[in-house]
Motif scaffolding. Structure first.
Motif: not given
Length: 294
Positions: A41-44, A49-51, A55-57
């Motif tokens: 999920i983090i990779s997706f 969305d980019g880094f 982070f904002q999410s």
């Protein structure tokens, strides 16, 4: 619609994959499944969305997002543990009642109005689940397993109500945090983390593909179709899941599970179809009242 259907297809293989895993400790399974799911999920999210966007999410989750993450952590853990006590069909068919449980919770907690047809569907679902759970009273199916299945259904229903009231919750982030919390909880309870290479491949599929990819497909597709359509397509999970387990593992549900499950699925389909028709009528009315419409 194809993306949402593929998500339900991924999710439907969860029970069949779990039955192949030759690990006695359920907490070890929860840990590795959660780890692989969180990694996917983090990779997706980083790819999509980019880094900065990722982070904002996470930073926008707030307390509602944390509550959804907590529900998901408990539910994903309970699903693995329940597999040790009951059939996949029992878990998935009881879990199919989530939309109707959500309507009932919203009525009790928030005072949301429930239509007469929805009340009829809720009663039918409760009757169907009672038929399935009645196997526990005779000792043919574990009461613990059915209890965990009910807990999963109510947990997802609570998360559904929260996300409906707080539409700004980033679901990918909340679910990712839920897998992390489940993994941390399992780490404190697991008797050991060493598994064979074949089991590790299965646990990768159980976490990254069944859970992670399924979620990514659903989130990507659900934004493009009406909510009732997405919910309707998601019912393929409880329908297909028991079929895969029967095909690969010869796990045959009891007569009461089939009868009660048929009642639950029929009530759910009627409820979702009613919502789909209502949405279609609303769209047609909006189009006819729009300036310049003929």
């Amino acid at each position: 619609m194809v993306l949402v259907f593929l998500a339900a297809l991924c999710w439907s293989f969860g029970g069949a994959i779990a039955r192949f895993v030759d690990v006695d400790d359920a907490w070890t399974i929860v840990f590795w499944r959660s780890l692989w799911a969180a990694t996917f999920i983090i990779s997706f999210m980083l790819w999509r969305d980019g880094f900065r966007g990722t982070f904002q999410s996470f930073s926008k989750m707030g307390l509602p997002g944390l509550a959804v993450a907590g529900c998901f952590a408990v539910n994903s853990t309970a699903f693995v543990i329940a597999l040790s006590y009951t059939t996949v069909a029992n878990i998935l068919l009881i879990q199919a009642a989530v939309p109707l449980f959500a309507a009932l919770i919203a009525f009790v907690a928030l005072g949301e109005r429930i239509a007469g047809s929805t009340w009829f569907a809720i009663v039918a679902v409760i009757a169907g689940i009672a038929v399935m759970v009645s196997d526990s009273l005779g000792g043919s199916v574990s009461l613990i397993g059915n209890g965990l299945a009910l807990m999963i259904a109510f947990g997802f229903a609570i998360a559904t109500v929260i996300t409906r009231r707080c539409a700004q919750i980033p679901m990918m982030s909340a679910t990712c945090l839920g897998t992390v919390l489940a993994g941390i909880g399992a780490l404190t309870r697991a008797s050991g983390l060493v598994v064979s290479s074949s089991d590790m491949m299965l646990l990768f599929a159980f976490g990254a593909i069944n859970l992670g990819l399924g979620l990514a497909l659903f989130v990507s597709g659900a934004r493009l179709v009406p909510a009732a359509s997405a919910a309707l397509l998601s019912t393929f999970e409880p329908i297909l899941g028991p079929i895969w387990v029967w095909f690969f593992h010869a796990e045959i549900p009891s007569v009461r599970t089939i009868a009660g499950g048929a009642m639950v699925v029929a009530a759910l389909l009627a409820f979702l179809m009613r919502g789909l028709v209502a949405q279609a009528r609303t769209r047609r009315r909006s189009f006819s009242e729009a300036p310049g419409a003929k």
